[in-house]
Design an enzyme around this catalytic site. Structure first.
Site, PDB file in Angstrom:
ATOM      1  N   CYS A   6       0.857  -1.187   0.000  1.00 46.31           N
ATOM      2  CA  CYS A   6       0.000   0.000   0.000  1.00 46.31           C
ATOM      3  C   CYS A   6       0.889   1.232   0.000  1.00 46.31           C
ATOM      4  CB  CYS A   6      -0.905   0.000   1.227  1.00 46.31           C
ATOM      5  SG  CYS A   6      -1.884   1.523   1.404  1.00 46.31           S
ATOM      6  N   CYS A  16      -3.695  -0.391   8.947  1.00 43.41           N
ATOM      7  CA  CYS A  16      -3.451  -1.846   8.937  1.00 43.41           C
ATOM      8  C   CYS A  16      -1.994  -2.107   9.346  1.00 43.41           C
ATOM      9  CB  CYS A  16      -3.770  -2.451   7.574  1.00 43.41           C
ATOM     10  SG  CYS A  16      -3.296  -1.447   6.158  1.00 43.41           S
ATOM     11  N   CYS A 341     -14.336  -7.468  21.793  1.00 42.36           N
ATOM     12  CA  CYS A 341     -13.477  -6.960  20.722  1.00 42.36           C
ATOM     13  C   CYS A 341     -12.097  -6.564  21.250  1.00 42.36           C
ATOM     14  CB  CYS A 341     -14.138  -5.779  20.009  1.00 42.36           C
ATOM     15  SG  CYS A 341     -14.555  -4.388  21.065  1.00 42.36           S
TER      16      CYS A 341
END
Length: 385
Positions: A6, A16, A341
């Site tokens: 990227c 990310c 989470c």
């Protein structure tokens, strides 16, 4: 599995942070973390990874900025409010239709000659773009966030956007005048379409509005929810309490799996409204949703004698509270299914549950966010014998 590159990775995008690792190594790293934090309480099952860990996000947010070439939109660099413009190829994690939609929305905003909002000076107009897609329905929502309720040229924006992206099914104007890092404000006006989109999850249809919580990875969410239903071990007669219920996804999936009655609690009004609509849309009548803080509501409900058979809780990353745990214990359910989470706050809360005579029987990690450090885990808790 090859790892694409990227152009923003070297510019501290932060979206990310594990992108440099092969996906198998990412899963191993997350498995190791889950075991280090949770295995002292119960066995940790092998992590469930994603077959195709690219372009999985059904929601994307871009922030406007004023660049050398005019209006730009992109993502904040990690730890800053410096906006990195979107790469031409789009984000590797976002649904490819959403990448195309963001470009079309940016071009449409440029045709209106709107200035980007300047956080430091408090000047300008357009702040953010939020886009959502129903992966199974193909419906796409565009939310334009501005600093002012007045939006001159809004019809031109919708016309230009729809011409470039005819797949867009609704356009919403959200006004957020506050000096805050929160993306959305309270003022909402529908510019085109119904103001929401629909999607299908675990065989049920769900309404998704601009501010509603809805898991961003639908494929892995189905894996997660199937594991949660297995943990609940429903027989068809149970009263289920769904705390932090959002738009009702977990609780309604429980009803479809065989629960007898559903009570949901959520503090976001728009999400509670969507939850009620979702129950009606799926023909589920024996469900009721309350708009309240989960800890406060459950404390009152425990004092009034509510005694559900199964409790689902899917709290935010900060986890739940000692008061919530005490109130759930007073209700004496047969089991608790905790969808977390954050394994760190899950470990903290499992220790608090243990002090209240609850025992974890197992943990199932599920990778909902490939190439990031986040990890979802299903934990089953039963009363200690």
């Amino acid at each position: 599995m090859s790892t694409p590159t990227c152009p923003l990775q070297s510019r501290r995008c932060g979206g990310c942070p594990l992108l440099h690792l092969p996906y198998e190594e990412q899963l191993a790293q997350k498995q190791q973390k889950a075991r280090a934090l949770l295995e002292r309480y119960a066995p940790v099952a092998p992590i469930l990874g994603q077959a195709d860990p690219w372009h999985y996000r059904n929601k994307a947010i871009a922030t406007f900025t004023q660049g050398r070439g005019g209006l730009q939109a992109g993502i904040y660099a990690a730890g800053t409010h410096h906006v990195l413009p979107m790469p031409q190829a789009g984000c590797l994690l976002q649904d490819e239709v959403l990448n195309q939609t963001l470009k079309a929305a940016l071009d449409a905003a440029r045709t209106c000659r709107w200035p980007a909002f300047d956080e430091d000076r408090g000047t300008g107009l357009v702040r953010h773009l939020l886009v959502r897609r129903g992966v199974h329905t193909g419906q796409v929502m565009v939310v334009l966030v501005t600093s002012d309720p007045r939006l001159p040229g809004s019809r031109n924006f919708v016309a230009a956007l729809r011409k470039a992206a005819p797949w867009v099914t609704t356009v919403v104007h959200n006004c957020n005048p506050r000096r805050t890092s929160a993306v959305l404000g309270r003022d909402v006006r529908v510019l085109y379409g119904p103001g929401h989109i629909l999607d299908t999850l675990c065989g049920l249809k769900f309404t998704i509005s601009a501010s509603s919580f809805y898991q961003v990875n639908p494929a892995q969410t189905e894996v997660l929810y199937h594991k949660a239903m297995e943990a609940a071990a429903l027989t068809g007669k149970e009263t289920v309490l769904d705390a932090y219920c959002g738009t009702g996804t977990i609780g309604l999936c429980a009803m479809a799996a065989g629960a007898g009655r559903l009570i949901g609690v959520e503090k976001t009004p728009a999400a509670v409204k969507d939850a009620g609509a979702n129950a009606a849309r799926n023909g589920i009548r024996n469900a009721r949703f309350f708009c309240a803080d989960a800890t406060h509501w459950i404390g009152e409900a425990a004092r009034e004698g509510l005694s559900p058979d199964v409790v689902f809780l899917d709290p935010p990353r900060a986890g739940t509270t000692p008061e919530f745990i005490a109130a759930v214990t007073a209700m004496k359910p047969q089991r608790i299914v905790y969808v977390s989470c954050d394994p760190e706050t899950l470990a903290r809360d499992v220790a608090l549950f243990a002090r209240r005579s609850w025992q974890a029987t197992g943990f199932q990690p599920v990778d909902l966010f490939p190439h990031t450090e986040h990890l979802e885990t299903v934990c089953t808790l039963v009363p200690k014998k």
